[in-house]
Enzyme design. Sequence first.
Site: not given
Ligand SMILES: Cc1cc2nc3c(=O)[nH]c(=O)nc-3n(C[C@H](O)[C@H](O)[C@H](O)COP(=O)(O)OP(=O)(O)OC[C@H]3O[C@@H](n4cnc5c(N)ncnc54)[C@H](O)[C@@H]3O)c2cc1C
Lengths: 261, 128, 601
Positions: C13, C117, C158, C232, C244, C360, C399
């Site tokens: 989510g 950026f 999951a 990264q 960060l 990161h 990105n």
């Molecule tokens: C501190 C920080 C700063 C960042 N800043 C930037 C930025 O400025 N610009 C940029 O482009 N990117 C940035 N990034 C990278 C970017 O934020 C992430 O790559 C991105 O938000 C990941 O989103 P996601 O939806 O893939 O996963 P997430 O937001 O990590 O969500 C994962 C989801 O999966 C669920 N989940 C995981 N495992 C399970 C399981 N076993 N069962 C059920 N649910 C599960 C979790 O509950 C969660 O809801 C940053 C990352 C960090 C850590």
Amino acid sequence: MSDSKTITLELFRYHPETDSEPRFQSYEVPYDEDWVVLDAINWIKDYVDGSVTHRWSCRMGVCGSCGMMVNGEPKLTCAAFLKSYYPFPVRVEPLVNFPVERDLVVDMDGFMEKLRDVKPYIIRDDVNDTSQGEYRQSPAELAQYKQYSMCINCMLCYSACPVVGHEEEFLGPAALALGHRYNKDSRDRGKSERMEVMLSNEAMWGCTFVGECSVVCPKHVDPAGAIQQAKAMGAQEYFKRFVMPRGAGTKGAGASRGAGA
Amino acid sequence: MSGQYHRSHSRAWFLERPGYIRFMIRELTSFFVAAYLVVLILTLGRAAAGEAALAEWLQALSGTGWMVAHGVALVMAVWHAVTWFKAVPQAMPIFIGEKKLDAPVAAVLMGYGPWLTVTAGVVWWAVR
Amino acid sequence: MTTHQHDVIIIGGGGAGLRAAIAIAEENPSFSVACVSKVFPMRSHTVTAEGGAAAVIKPHDSLEDHIYDTISGADWLADQDAVERFVNRAPDEMIRLEHWGCPWSRMADGSVAVRPFGGMKIERTWFAADKTGFHMLHSLFQTTLKYGAIARYDEHFATRLLIDDEGRCRGCAAIELRTGTVRAILGKAVIICTGGAGKAFPFTTNGAIKTGDGMAMAYRAGVPLKDMEFIQYHPTGLPGTGILITEASRGEGGILVNKDGYRYLQDYDLGTALDVSDPRHPQKRSMELGPRDRLSQCFVKEMWAGRTISTKDGDAVHLDLRHLGEARIDKRIPFVRELARSYAGIDPVHEPIPVRPVVHYVMGGIDTDANAATNIPGLYAAGECACVSINGANRLGSNSLTELLVFGAEAGAGAARFAMENAEYNLSGLEAQTADERERIRRTYFSSPAKSGGERIAVLRGELHEAMESGAGIYRDADSLNATCTKIAELRERYARVALDDRTNSFNTELTAALELSSLLDVAQTMAHSARERTESRGSHQRLDFPERDDDHFLTHSLACHREGAEAPGIEYRPVTITKWPPGARTYGADSGLKRKPAGT
Ligand SMILES: Cc1cc2nc3c(=O)[nH]c(=O)nc-3n(C[C@H](O)[C@H](O)[C@H](O)COP(=O)(O)OP(=O)(O)OC[C@H]3O[C@@H](n4cnc5c(N)ncnc54)[C@H](O)[C@@H]3O)c2cc1C
Ligand code: SF4
Ligand code: FES
């Protein structure tokens, strides 16, 4: 870890499968002045007692998971440093005004429902096509609601609010502030629809402006202020309906869609 | 799930946080403000009843007991006003462009300023 | 048996999962969508993203520049068809999010503001002050509340994908945390959006939940993990906590200096150091706005040369923001100030912030094509857990948030189509798999005899961290990687004896920690093995024993494949898709501003 200083943590323990009453359990934790209360709890879970149960994730005060009562104050435990308590013991309890699931974990379902109730999304019929570009919103218009959009849903304000404690139906500071946030967004047209919920008796008028929600809010959202403004807005809305019973504001499409499914 | 634990509320919840106590005091002060209003209304009634009635009433009000009551009411009213002025910037934020007016400035602008002006006016009128 | 049936199941989510959910709810209003998440959606790690999200919106920018920046930033390991699709769709997605209420920072005329950026030739990063991910996630989450068709399974962990007799993915088994019940959550198609795996390392910006669960689930089910050697390091994390300090602080003009107060980046082919008062500062694709892999590598070289600052939490350099002034800091990067003050005791208005590189982002992930589809029919993946790949050997900052939207939507559309065309499945087989999974969990975690002699989760995790940091960090070589691979094999063997203190059902977070560790062990293993096999240096993968990029042999994606019964993954390769941008020298600094025309156009 610096030398061998320690600090005592007294954790609220309650297990729904075996306990009828909670108890406090004390743990000696190595004292490190860079540690926050959450680090100490994690250390206990990792090395002493794996059954200690709590929520956390970001450890940087933005995910909103780690709210607990620390010596009686609602706090983000990832932002509460041990050094502000040392050498005295630190008592950690689950957030008050919520049912306890287990140990330091509370039941958030009520809030999740209340949040849905205030329709926290842009409502408008005339949605632009993306090819027309972004809606224009001046920095001044942004400033009108920005503060209320900073809520991390940490629930500290619910623990500080006596009305939440006494009236289960009260929507509560964060939900109302988020409703207000959308009412103040220049892109939104759903104010009257949203106001219908917010104006209902338990909702907004239940607030007696104790103001402690804004005192404990770690993100300076000022939900108390938002609610007072919403009350004023609500009074106007009442008046509008009174003088022009039909056509006060527009109905959005979004909500009816949601309700149907 | 039946296993959840529900904590009960203490009846003395208003003692739990200093903020709650302040809130209760604020609510309490409004009682004095209201009581003083009643006195004012009575005074108006007396004034309507004629100069003699008013003089008699004012005479009664200058007894020690009443003076103490006035003093207390004044303190309470000031306290109440101060809590209001503190709340005003929260309930009615003023924006200049994208910048929200700082709370103290807004409190002076919307609270203390007008208050002092009116008070000064009244004093001027009274001692004139 | 507790079985729940929907049309599409989304695991995760975060930004990607929520975008996928909305895509389906909008396009297929009759569909029921399940969003399964181990934390409440707004706790997902997207919430921590600070700096911004890239998309071409301003008239002086061009799609082609964004494409070129991304491909060169990726050291030519990105699939160019995927990058093109990403860049082309990005503006549309970002505007949509604007329409959904995201409080983007604005220009005086009311249009969205953009900031420079790292690695981007033109400023194109949209931002909401320095809480971009927070605002994006909450806007998305709150928007999902509009749709009754989105059923949430909050705090459901999951553990396994469910595959039907025809080999199509039809759901997952998940533990409801509140009760400990293992449920079958079934649908006609599944999207994994479980985020990254930074928690394989000790020092990371990633939160507790970023444990690579989805990657591990897909891997065990037979989807290769692609390009896992590319990790990264962000150049500016707070020593000690790893919190960060966003690249936006450099985008706004912050500079990096070593212990002599010298802007050391100029010594590493990253351009010349303009004075901070020069109106051309900060220069794009240059100095502090070079790509993250380069900047992190420069730090290590400075450290080796003895020019870093030693702190009690290890070596650091200084990120100096003082010249920006209080007003600009408070307006554009207030969160940086808040974080530095509370977690480092430093006010960046008056003092430089000590920073060091920190793990990161995982560039690699679940192997998908540009439609977000995996090799298992009905299984899609998007977000950080997936490798499309647009990030190649080094992701450009900002990105990723955009990627969540573009490929989240893509995955939603693909899964909905698949669900429409493949509606029938056999319930009993899937329920049987769930029963198996329930039994496996009970046997593995609740029936090991004694706690004494058993392995403790934290100890195994600590040793894994140590092995990854020492052997698979910014610079690696055959010896270090061999040692890490060996250590991981040992840890996997010891994991079989993991013992829990807690053997109860409700909210057993020790059980979930154990499951997360098992995901990390699988994922870390693919990282170390893929890194060992790639005998070249490219982007974030720097081999001391093979310092050069080797396009003849390694213009390829690595695919770590799970082999039933085998202890370690098999590593295979697939060529990178090159369309119009042949591999070239990756230059930053003075000559990076040269406009490069794609070949053949
Ligand atoms: C501190 C920080 C700063 C960042 N800043 C930037 C930025 O400025 N610009 C940029 O482009 N990117 C940035 N990034 C990278 C970017 O934020 C992430 O790559 C991105 O938000 C990941 O989103 P996601 O939806 O893939 O996963 P997430 O937001 O990590 O969500 C994962 C989801 O999966 C669920 N989940 C995981 N495992 C399970 C399981 N076993 N069962 C059920 N649910 C599960 C979790 O509950 C969660 O809801 C940053 C990352 C960090 C850590
Ligand atoms: S208003 Fe403040 S205290 Fe309340 S939930 Fe939001 S961030 Fe937390
Ligand atoms: S752990 Fe995220 S707010 Fe404390």
